[in-house]
Design a protein around this motif. Sequence first.
Motif, PDB file in Angstrom:
ATOM      1  N   THR A 113       0.836  -1.200   0.000  1.00  0.00           N
ATOM      2  CA  THR A 113       0.000   0.000   0.000  1.00  0.00           C
ATOM      3  C   THR A 113       0.869   1.247   0.000  1.00  0.00           C
ATOM      4  O   THR A 113       2.062   1.203   0.299  1.00  0.00           O
ATOM      5  N   ARG A 114       0.249   2.358  -0.313  1.00  0.00           N
ATOM      6  CA  ARG A 114       0.885   3.636  -0.006  1.00  0.00           C
ATOM      7  C   ARG A 114       0.842   3.817   1.506  1.00  0.00           C
ATOM      8  O   ARG A 114       0.176   3.069   2.220  1.00  0.00           O
ATOM      9  N   THR A 168      -1.994   8.753   3.394  1.00  0.00           N
ATOM     10  CA  THR A 168      -1.652   9.396   2.129  1.00  0.00           C
ATOM     11  C   THR A 168      -2.897  10.052   1.534  1.00  0.00           C
ATOM     12  O   THR A 168      -3.986   9.475   1.536  1.00  0.00           O
ATOM     13  N   LEU A 216      -5.242  10.879  -1.323  1.00  0.00           N
ATOM     14  CA  LEU A 216      -5.554  10.246  -2.603  1.00  0.00           C
ATOM     15  C   LEU A 216      -6.502  11.126  -3.406  1.00  0.00           C
ATOM     16  O   LEU A 216      -7.399  11.765  -2.861  1.00  0.00           O
ATOM     17  N   ALA A 267      -3.830   3.123  -4.877  1.00  0.00           N
ATOM     18  CA  ALA A 267      -3.667   3.090  -3.431  1.00  0.00           C
ATOM     19  C   ALA A 267      -2.919   1.865  -2.954  1.00  0.00           C
ATOM     20  O   ALA A 267      -2.207   1.914  -1.952  1.00  0.00           O
TER      21      ALA A 267
END
Length: 331
Positions: A119-120, A124, A126, A132
């Motif tokens: 994952t990010r 984060t 988006l 993602a």
Amino acid sequence: MEIRQLPVAQAVGHILVHHQTGPDGRKVLKKGRVLTGDDVAVLQSLGREAVVVAVLAEDDLPENEAARRLAGVVAGPHLVASKPVGGRVNFFADTPGLLKVNIDGLLAFNDHDGITLATRLHNTVLTPKMQAATLKIIPYAIPRSAVEAAAGTARQFAPLVTVRPFTRRRVVLLTTGSEQARESVVNGFTPALSARMARYGAALVQGPHTTEDVSAIADAIHQAAAQAAEMVIIAGETSIMDRDDIVPQAIRAAGGVVEHFGVPAEPGNLLLLAYLGDLPIVGAPGCARSKKFNVVDRVLPRLVAGERLTRRDLLALGHGGLLRGEDGLEG
């Protein structure tokens, strides 16, 4: 699943493990394909006598089917899954918001051999169609029992990954300082903060400019609240320098509570967070003028997403709080 080296003639129906190249060095058969009789003829024409293949057991699921099944349980709302290709499913946001990752759950999920979810980073920002996360089945096939076990872990920690949409739309900017500094303060803070709010789907509304006076600032806070502000940012000619400086005094005079002042983040140590009921009030540090990544990029999106941050949340910014060199809004 077993990896075997078989005579070419016996490889039909099994999965090719390695690319096969012709005399010119170009690929003629790509790894991962189920070999057919025509493929065997190609291999024989190349002089191959044996080939490395994956032989599936009766209870094995092919990589794409395994990925499809797990994709349905790892992702929460506002994530759209791609079609599985090569054992991989990618997840994309369908709305502006914050990526939320159950970090303990992610570790437990990835502890299942042959199954990975990347994952990010948690929190984060988006934007729609932004990737993602990505799910990858490592082998060409995996036992059904392993997929079911991983799915059970995903359900235990559900959702492993999700998007928390931005919900606050009206953010009021109050500025403080001398009348001579009004234009400098307003023009200094507005562009970068407006750009941030636009990224979060919110609008930055210009509120009044007041002198550094407790009563005047308290009145401006009440005015913003009365005009349906969903968040207030206070930016001054000089940053807040103490928990008992004029701005925090004004917040308390307005009936608010200072959650915390002074955060372990650089740039941005002098950020203040307070609340007037459910209305968040942010005392902006001087670095909020900049489009470069700084503490407000860690705090503002979470507030716009409707989180009620606490003193502990701000203290937790210390891990990774040295922010110089991080990407910002520029470019």
